[in-house]
Design an enzyme around this catalytic site. Structure first.
Site, PDB file in Angstrom:
ATOM      1  N   GLY A   1       0.699  -1.239  -0.129  1.00  0.00           N
ATOM      2  CA  GLY A   1       0.034  -0.001   0.118  1.00  0.00           C
ATOM      3  C   GLY A   1       0.878   1.306  -0.039  1.00  0.00           C
ATOM      4  O   GLY A   1       0.376   2.534  -0.231  1.00  0.00           O
TER       5      GLY A   1
ATOM      6  N   ARG B 130      -9.568   4.574   2.997  1.00  0.00           N
ATOM      7  CA  ARG B 130     -10.528   3.990   1.870  1.00  0.00           C
ATOM      8  C   ARG B 130      -9.908   4.279   0.595  1.00  0.00           C
ATOM      9  O   ARG B 130     -10.743   4.883  -0.279  1.00  0.00           O
ATOM     10  CB  ARG B 130     -11.891   4.395   2.217  1.00  0.00           C
ATOM     11  CG  ARG B 130     -12.381   5.816   2.239  1.00  0.00           C
ATOM     12  CD  ARG B 130     -13.801   6.153   2.039  1.00  0.00           C
ATOM     13  NE  ARG B 130     -13.910   7.580   2.048  1.00  0.00           N
ATOM     14  CZ  ARG B 130     -14.475   8.338   2.884  1.00  0.00           C
ATOM     15  NH1 ARG B 130     -14.618   7.546   3.857  1.00  0.00           N
ATOM     16  NH2 ARG B 130     -14.670   9.421   2.746  1.00  0.00           N
TER      17      ARG B 130
ATOM     18  N   LEU C 233      -7.481   0.631  -3.665  1.00  0.00           N
ATOM     19  CA  LEU C 233      -6.831  -0.071  -4.585  1.00  0.00           C
ATOM     20  C   LEU C 233      -6.444   0.803  -5.961  1.00  0.00           C
ATOM     21  O   LEU C 233      -6.489   0.163  -6.946  1.00  0.00           O
ATOM     22  CB  LEU C 233      -7.361  -1.362  -4.959  1.00  0.00           C
ATOM     23  CG  LEU C 233      -7.680  -2.196  -3.793  1.00  0.00           C
ATOM     24  CD1 LEU C 233      -8.492  -3.509  -4.274  1.00  0.00           C
ATOM     25  CD2 LEU C 233      -6.271  -2.679  -3.249  1.00  0.00           C
TER      26      LEU C 233
ATOM     27  N   CYS D  57      -9.306  -6.752   1.329  1.00  0.00           N
ATOM     28  CA  CYS D  57      -9.097  -5.343   1.190  1.00  0.00           C
ATOM     29  C   CYS D  57     -10.633  -4.943   1.472  1.00  0.00           C
ATOM     30  O   CYS D  57     -11.678  -5.143   1.043  1.00  0.00           O
ATOM     31  CB  CYS D  57      -8.977  -4.800  -0.120  1.00  0.00           C
ATOM     32  SG  CYS D  57      -9.256  -3.021  -0.111  1.00  0.00           S
TER      33      CYS D  57
ATOM     34  N   GLY E 159       0.145  -2.517  13.502  1.00  0.00           N
ATOM     35  CA  GLY E 159       0.402  -1.757  14.628  1.00  0.00           C
ATOM     36  C   GLY E 159       1.780  -2.004  15.131  1.00  0.00           C
ATOM     37  O   GLY E 159       1.964  -1.794  16.370  1.00  0.00           O
TER      38      GLY E 159
HETATM   39  C1  FMN Z   1      -3.128   3.878   3.258  1.00  0.00           C
HETATM   40  C2  FMN Z   1      -3.080   2.391   3.293  1.00  0.00           C
HETATM   41  C3  FMN Z   1      -3.196   1.935   2.091  1.00  0.00           C
HETATM   42  C4  FMN Z   1      -2.899   0.464   1.960  1.00  0.00           C
HETATM   43  N1  FMN Z   1      -3.132  -0.109   0.928  1.00  0.00           N
HETATM   44  C5  FMN Z   1      -2.917  -1.623   0.694  1.00  0.00           C
HETATM   45  C6  FMN Z   1      -3.126  -2.204  -0.294  1.00  0.00           C
HETATM   46  O1  FMN Z   1      -3.098  -1.807  -1.347  1.00  0.00           O
HETATM   47  N2  FMN Z   1      -2.904  -3.627  -0.324  1.00  0.00           N
HETATM   48  C7  FMN Z   1      -2.821  -4.216   0.982  1.00  0.00           C
HETATM   49  O2  FMN Z   1      -2.731  -5.519   0.924  1.00  0.00           O
HETATM   50  N3  FMN Z   1      -2.810  -3.832   1.887  1.00  0.00           N
HETATM   51  C8  FMN Z   1      -2.934  -2.273   2.103  1.00  0.00           C
HETATM   52  N4  FMN Z   1      -2.622  -1.544   3.153  1.00  0.00           N
HETATM   53  C9  FMN Z   1      -2.825  -2.546   4.434  1.00  0.00           C
HETATM   54  C10 FMN Z   1      -1.355  -2.560   5.054  1.00  0.00           C
HETATM   55  O3  FMN Z   1      -0.505  -3.436   4.187  1.00  0.00           O
HETATM   56  C11 FMN Z   1      -1.116  -3.252   6.417  1.00  0.00           C
HETATM   57  O4  FMN Z   1      -1.718  -4.683   6.286  1.00  0.00           O
HETATM   58  C12 FMN Z   1      -2.042  -2.684   7.432  1.00  0.00           C
HETATM   59  O5  FMN Z   1      -1.937  -1.036   7.196  1.00  0.00           O
HETATM   60  C13 FMN Z   1      -1.624  -2.673   9.150  1.00  0.00           C
HETATM   61  O6  FMN Z   1      -0.201  -2.560   9.179  1.00  0.00           O
HETATM   62  P1  FMN Z   1       0.053  -1.209   9.979  1.00  0.00           P
HETATM   63  O7  FMN Z   1      -0.698  -1.124  11.184  1.00  0.00           O
HETATM   64  O8  FMN Z   1       1.501  -1.339  10.115  1.00  0.00           O
HETATM   65  O9  FMN Z   1      -0.233   0.042   8.966  1.00  0.00           O
HETATM   66  C14 FMN Z   1      -2.830  -0.310   3.422  1.00  0.00           C
HETATM   67  C15 FMN Z   1      -2.783   0.319   4.547  1.00  0.00           C
HETATM   68  C16 FMN Z   1      -2.712   1.894   4.604  1.00  0.00           C
HETATM   69  C17 FMN Z   1      -2.577   2.741   5.717  1.00  0.00           C
END
Ligand code: FMN
Length: 357
Positions: free
Chosen positions: A65, A114, A117, A181, A298
């Site tokens: 992401g 939100r 993708l 997603c 997290g």
């Molecule tokens: C802005 C944003 C965009 C994201 N886009 C994707 C994505 O395109 N595909 C995906 O599998 N996860 C996506 N994620 C999820 C992250 O890969 C991750 O699973 C999730 O944020 C939890 O990790 P964190 O708490 O370290 O952020 C996105 C997260 C954020 C915050």
């Protein structure tokens, strides 16, 4: 240093800040690569991990992401990450949902997104992957998803997923199927066990066809799952059904977890940690440690990363932590992991995996 930069970035909207940071990173990886490498240098032999048939110099990677379009692979290698996961990449290019679509919750150091993708599409991204994928020992995972379009359903949805798989497969260190997603209307369609079964059958057929044609490379396949609905999660028949389906196909591991569904999108950051940790522990226990897990959700310090490894993850990923704590977080987590592993008399970080399940 990030303590000084963060207020400036946070004065901007979250998406504008991301764009500025990404542009800065693209510039820096081209113009001052050795400076970045020196600034964030930290390596230690105890951090090396061999898993999924790949060698990782350390277990701390970038979550999907952040670098949806495969523009920042060199930057994260220079920062000292052990690997990166590009995407989500989809067959068709997409702009994602309309703005605003990314929100900060500063008092919890969390985000809600939100984004939906948005990406340049597999045809554009595959050549970029080809250029960077085989550089040094830096695994580049590719996260793929169904094109964001509620009109693409049924067999067309399967073919859409398969098209992306075919385009990126030769250039991926591993492939993650994003079936979780929460912020597109149909982003979780394939997390339903019956639909996942059909999707995995389709991917198995492509693999068999590629092998008949003499393809040299079949990257490991991982499935990215949603976090459990409740924090106090012990056993859930949905995950058991998913595991049963995965066991009948070539699934090599899991990424746990995606963001938590929230009325405005998906929640990420520390509020997700307990759930992600619980799912990692559950998956590790149910598979007897036979399927490597990338723990994500997290993680914002060495202790949280260590806990996730101890719960059963072989590798960890970060996204939201980088937004709140800056790029130096990767090196700090690596240093902390060495310290924590030494305190428990582990010679290698891979011995920590599953040590507290
Ligand atoms: C802005 C944003 C965009 C994201 N886009 C994707 C994505 O395109 N595909 C995906 O599998 N996860 C996506 N994620 C999820 C992250 O890969 C991750 O699973 C999730 O944020 C939890 O990790 P964190 O708490 O370290 O952020 C996105 C997260 C954020 C915050």
């Amino acid at each position: 240093m990030y303590a000084h930069i963060r207020p400036l970035l946070f004065a901007l909207g979250p998406e504008e800040a991301h764009l500025l940071a990404s542009t800065g990173a693209r510039f820096a990886q081209k113009v001052i690569p050795s400076l970045i490498e020196r600034m964030f240098a930290f390596s230690h032999p105890a951090l090396s991990v061999q898993v999924l048939g790949l060698t990782f110099t350390n277990p701390v990677g970038l979550a999907a992401g952040f670098d949806k379009n495969a523009r920042l692979v060199p930057f994260f290698r220079l920062l000292g990450a052990g690997f990166t996961e590009v995407g989500s990449v989809t067959a068709r290019p997409s702009r994602g949902n309309s703005r605003p679509r990314l929100f900060r919750i500063p008092d919890q150091e969390a985000l809600i997104n939100r984004m939906g993708l948005g990406n340049h599409g597999a045809a554009k991204i595959a050549p970029r992957l080809k250029r960077v994928a085989h550089q040094t020992a830096f695994p580049v995972g590719v996260n793929i998803a169904k094109t964001h379009s509620p009109g693409i359903l049924g067999d067309e949805a399967l073919e859409d997923f398969a098209e992306t798989y075919r385009r990126v497969v030769d250039h991926a260190g591993y492939i993650t199927l994003n079936v979780s997603c929460p912020n597109t209307a149909e982003g979780k369609t394939f997390e339903d066990p019956a639909a996942l079964d059909t999707l995995l059958q389709h991917i198995d057929a492509i693999t068999a066809e590629r092998q008949r044609e003499g393809a040299a490379h079949t990257p490991p396949l991982l499935v990215k799952l949603s976090p459990p609905e409740r924090e106090r999660f012990v056993l859930d028949s949905l995950y058991d059904e998913i595991l049963a389906v995965c066991a009948t196909h070539r699934v090599d591991g899991f990424v746990a977890t995606n963001t938590l569904p929230h009325d405005k999108g998906g929640l990420s950051g520390p509020p997700l940690a307990t759930r992600s940790n619980a799912l990692v522990r559950y998956l590790h226990t149910r598979t007897n440690g036979s399927k490597p897990i990338i723990g994500v959700g997290g993680i914002d310090c060495a202790e949280a990363a260590y806990e996730r490894l101890a719960a059963g993850a072989s590798l960890v990923q970060l996204y939201t932590g980088l937004v709140y704590h800056g790029p130096g977080l990767i090196a700090r987590i690596k240093q902390g992991l060495v310290r924590l592993a030494e305190a428990e008399k582990y010679a290698s970080i891979s011995q920590v995996t599953g040590s507290r399940t």
